[in-house]
Design an enzyme around this catalytic site. Structure first.
Site, mmCIF file in Angstrom:
data_model
loop_
_atom_site.group_PDB
_atom_site.id
_atom_site.type_symbol
_atom_site.label_atom_id
_atom_site.label_comp_id
_atom_site.label_asym_id
_atom_site.label_seq_id
_atom_site.Cartn_x
_atom_site.Cartn_y
_atom_site.Cartn_z
ATOM 1 N N TYR A 1 0.853 -1.197 0.000
ATOM 2 C CA TYR A 1 0.000 0.000 0.000
ATOM 3 C C TYR A 1 0.892 1.252 0.000
ATOM 4 O O TYR A 1 1.483 1.628 1.009
ATOM 5 C CB TYR A 1 -0.946 0.011 1.210
ATOM 6 N N HIS B 1 -1.311 -12.161 1.137
ATOM 7 C CA HIS B 1 -2.065 -11.168 0.364
ATOM 8 C C HIS B 1 -2.770 -11.771 -0.856
ATOM 9 O O HIS B 1 -3.915 -11.458 -1.160
ATOM 10 C CB HIS B 1 -1.124 -10.044 -0.078
HETATM 11 N N1 LIG Z 1 -6.662 -8.035 0.411
HETATM 12 C C1 LIG Z 1 -6.809 -7.240 -0.618
HETATM 13 O O1 LIG Z 1 -6.458 -7.567 -1.762
HETATM 14 C C2 LIG Z 1 -7.452 -5.906 -0.423
HETATM 15 C C3 LIG Z 1 -7.965 -5.201 -1.518
HETATM 16 C C4 LIG Z 1 -8.561 -3.971 -1.302
HETATM 17 C C5 LIG Z 1 -8.613 -3.464 -0.008
HETATM 18 N N2 LIG Z 1 -8.086 -4.132 1.046
HETATM 19 C C6 LIG Z 1 -8.121 -3.585 2.427
HETATM 20 O O2 LIG Z 1 -9.468 -3.265 2.726
HETATM 21 C C7 LIG Z 1 -9.579 -1.892 3.090
HETATM 22 C C8 LIG Z 1 -10.939 -1.362 2.681
HETATM 23 O O3 LIG Z 1 -11.173 -1.463 1.312
HETATM 24 P P1 LIG Z 1 -11.145 -0.236 0.325
HETATM 25 O O4 LIG Z 1 -10.183 0.787 0.861
HETATM 26 O O5 LIG Z 1 -10.905 -0.845 -0.983
HETATM 27 O O6 LIG Z 1 -12.466 0.386 0.177
HETATM 28 P P2 LIG Z 1 -13.846 0.627 0.837
HETATM 29 O O7 LIG Z 1 -13.816 0.265 2.261
HETATM 30 O O8 LIG Z 1 -14.793 -0.035 -0.068
HETATM 31 O O9 LIG Z 1 -14.030 2.199 0.651
HETATM 32 C C9 LIG Z 1 -13.188 3.108 1.159
HETATM 33 C C10 LIG Z 1 -13.665 4.496 0.679
HETATM 34 O O10 LIG Z 1 -14.947 4.753 1.227
HETATM 35 C C11 LIG Z 1 -14.933 5.997 1.899
HETATM 36 N N3 LIG Z 1 -15.761 5.874 3.106
HETATM 37 C C12 LIG Z 1 -15.590 5.032 4.156
HETATM 38 N N4 LIG Z 1 -16.594 5.180 5.042
HETATM 39 C C13 LIG Z 1 -17.421 6.125 4.525
HETATM 40 C C14 LIG Z 1 -18.628 6.716 4.966
HETATM 41 N N5 LIG Z 1 -19.195 6.305 6.091
HETATM 42 N N6 LIG Z 1 -19.196 7.674 4.188
HETATM 43 C C15 LIG Z 1 -18.624 8.064 3.021
HETATM 44 N N7 LIG Z 1 -17.468 7.553 2.550
HETATM 45 C C16 LIG Z 1 -16.888 6.586 3.298
HETATM 46 C C17 LIG Z 1 -13.500 6.303 2.243
HETATM 47 O O11 LIG Z 1 -13.380 7.693 2.210
HETATM 48 P P3 LIG Z 1 -12.107 8.544 2.715
HETATM 49 O O12 LIG Z 1 -10.925 7.900 2.064
HETATM 50 O O13 LIG Z 1 -12.373 9.889 2.169
HETATM 51 O O14 LIG Z 1 -12.052 8.452 4.197
HETATM 52 C C18 LIG Z 1 -12.757 5.582 1.122
HETATM 53 O O15 LIG Z 1 -12.591 6.458 0.034
HETATM 54 C C19 LIG Z 1 -8.366 -1.230 2.432
HETATM 55 O O16 LIG Z 1 -8.034 -0.004 3.032
HETATM 56 C C20 LIG Z 1 -7.329 -2.289 2.614
HETATM 57 O O17 LIG Z 1 -6.810 -2.220 3.936
HETATM 58 C C21 LIG Z 1 -7.535 -5.365 0.840
#
Ligand SMILES: NC(=O)c1ccc[n+]([C@@H]2O[C@H](COP(=O)([O-])OP(=O)(O)OC[C@H]3O[C@@H](n4cnc5c(N)ncnc54)[C@H](OP(=O)(O)O)[C@@H]3O)[C@@H](O)[C@H]2O)c1
Length: 331
Positions: free
Chosen positions: A60, A137
């Site tokens: 990341y 991962h």
């Molecule tokens: N294992 C894997 O391959 C993999 C892949 C993807 C992600 N991940 C992990 O999972 C985590 C979460 O997934 P993600 O980051 O893809 O996306 P997500 O949780 O689907 O969405 C995150 C986005 O939603 C926004 N958000 C969160 N809560 C909100 C709310 N209550 N109201 C409005 N907007 C909101 C955040 O805004 P702000 O940024 O503006 O706060 C961010 O832009 C990642 O950070 C990572 O640690 C793992």
């Protein structure tokens, strides 16, 4: 906040976990580049809200997310369960090509040598002597599971790691890894718009007593507001590659928001909360890993835990989303 034990471990984690991909910046999340001060504020807010669980990964921001966390966690490491990952690295010393980004080639390598080196590098960037949960991962078939699990078990015996997880895996992978040790959680894509991988996985996690940790529950923001699908993203930004911005899915997402809008009034909640509450209702031992770069979004997301979504409303949400759903998605 609500808490849950992760798998069969005694790690007591908040049901809302703080996903730290976005704070790593780089071209993937290109509209904000948080600094240590911002990450410290996020950790203050997490503590306030009862969030005690952080997820990051070496890749990341090619090390940046871990480095920022390491700085911001100084003096309060024990307030949080810290989860990071292994297998994806940009060392160019073996493994299979996975992707190229920001001038780096990232390879996938689940050999014992590679996962041990990954952990050493993460410990250094995170400025800690142990990782609470290490997640493979990207599960990969090119090295024997026995070898990967053997290395992870040794890291547990050395006190560098406390528990093991898998990500981007299939139910059969979990069965295989469980032959050589215990997997506390799987971290998998699951959202109202891309729900099928999760649905097919639930019987297997239930069989092993494994926590199902969801990522992408808000589809990187696309499930937070109707006009998110109309935004444009710079080249390389992960959000510009998702299917939600293309018709007919884009139009169907608009229709879905219209259909569920009355429920945001009924439950006095945001769209994000409605879709998070829907996800929580789908599996009892579900951990909601959500990405935050701002304190406001972190605060709002925690409110989803207070929503008791009725079966009828959950069905309505599902029906509204169906025309916009995809069977598979690769991030
Ligand atoms: N294992 C894997 O391959 C993999 C892949 C993807 C992600 N991940 C992990 O999972 C985590 C979460 O997934 P993600 O980051 O893809 O996306 P997500 O949780 O689907 O969405 C995150 C986005 O939603 C926004 N958000 C969160 N809560 C909100 C709310 N209550 N109201 C409005 N907007 C909101 C955040 O805004 P702000 O940024 O503006 O706060 C961010 O832009 C990642 O950070 C990572 O640690 C793992």
């Amino acid at each position: 906040m609500k808490y849950q034990k992760l798998g069969k471990t005694d790690l007591n984690a908040s049901v809302v976990a703080f996903g730290a991909w976005g704070i790593g910046g780089g071209s993937v999340w290109s509209d904000m580049n948080p600094a240590v001060k911002d990450v410290s504020n996020l950790l203050d807010a997490a503590k306030d809200l009862g969030i005690n669980y952080i997820d990051t990964a070496p890749v990341y921001g090619t090390g940046m997310s871990e480095k920022l966390l390491g700085e911001a966690l100084k003096g309060r490491r024990d307030d949080f369960l810290l989860q990071t990952k292994c297998s994806l690295n940009w060392r160019n010393d073996g493994g299979n090509f996975h992707y190229e980004r920001d001038g780096y080639t990232v390879n996938n390598d689940t050999s014992a040598r590679a996962v041990k080196k990954d952990v050493e590098d993460s410990l250094e960037r995170l400025q800690t002597d142990h990782i609470d949960l290490i997640v493979v991962h990207y599960v990969c078939k090119d090295w024997p599971v026995e070898e990967t699990m053997g290395a992870l078990q040794e890291l547990i015996e050395e006190g560098k790691v406390r528990a093991i997880g898998l990500s981007n895996s299939q139910p059969a992978d979990l069965d295989e890894y469980e032959k050589y040790g215990t997997v506390a959680l799987v971290q998998e894509q699951f959202s109202l718009l891309a729900p099928y991988h999760g649905i097919s996985y639930f019987p297997t996690v239930a069989k092993h007593g494994t926590t199902f940790q969801v990522y992408g529950v808000l589809e990187e923001g696309f499930l937070t507001a109707p006009d998110y699908v109309d935004r444009t993203f710079p080249k390389g930004d992960v959000r510009g590659k998702l299917p939600w911005i293309h018709d007919p899915i884009r139009t169907n997402i608009h229709k879905m928001f219209e259909a569920v809008q009355p429920l945001t009034e009924k439950y006095a909640c945001s769209y994000a909360n409605l879709f998070e509450a829907w996800a929580l209702k789908q599996y009892p031992n579900l951990n909601l890993l959500t990405g935050f770069r701002r304190v406001e979004t972190m605060r709002d997301t925690c409110k989803c835990l207070d929503i008791e979504l009725s079966d009828e409303d959950a069905r309505l949400i599902w029906e509204a989303a169906k025309p916009a759903q995809v069977r598979e998605i690769d991030k």
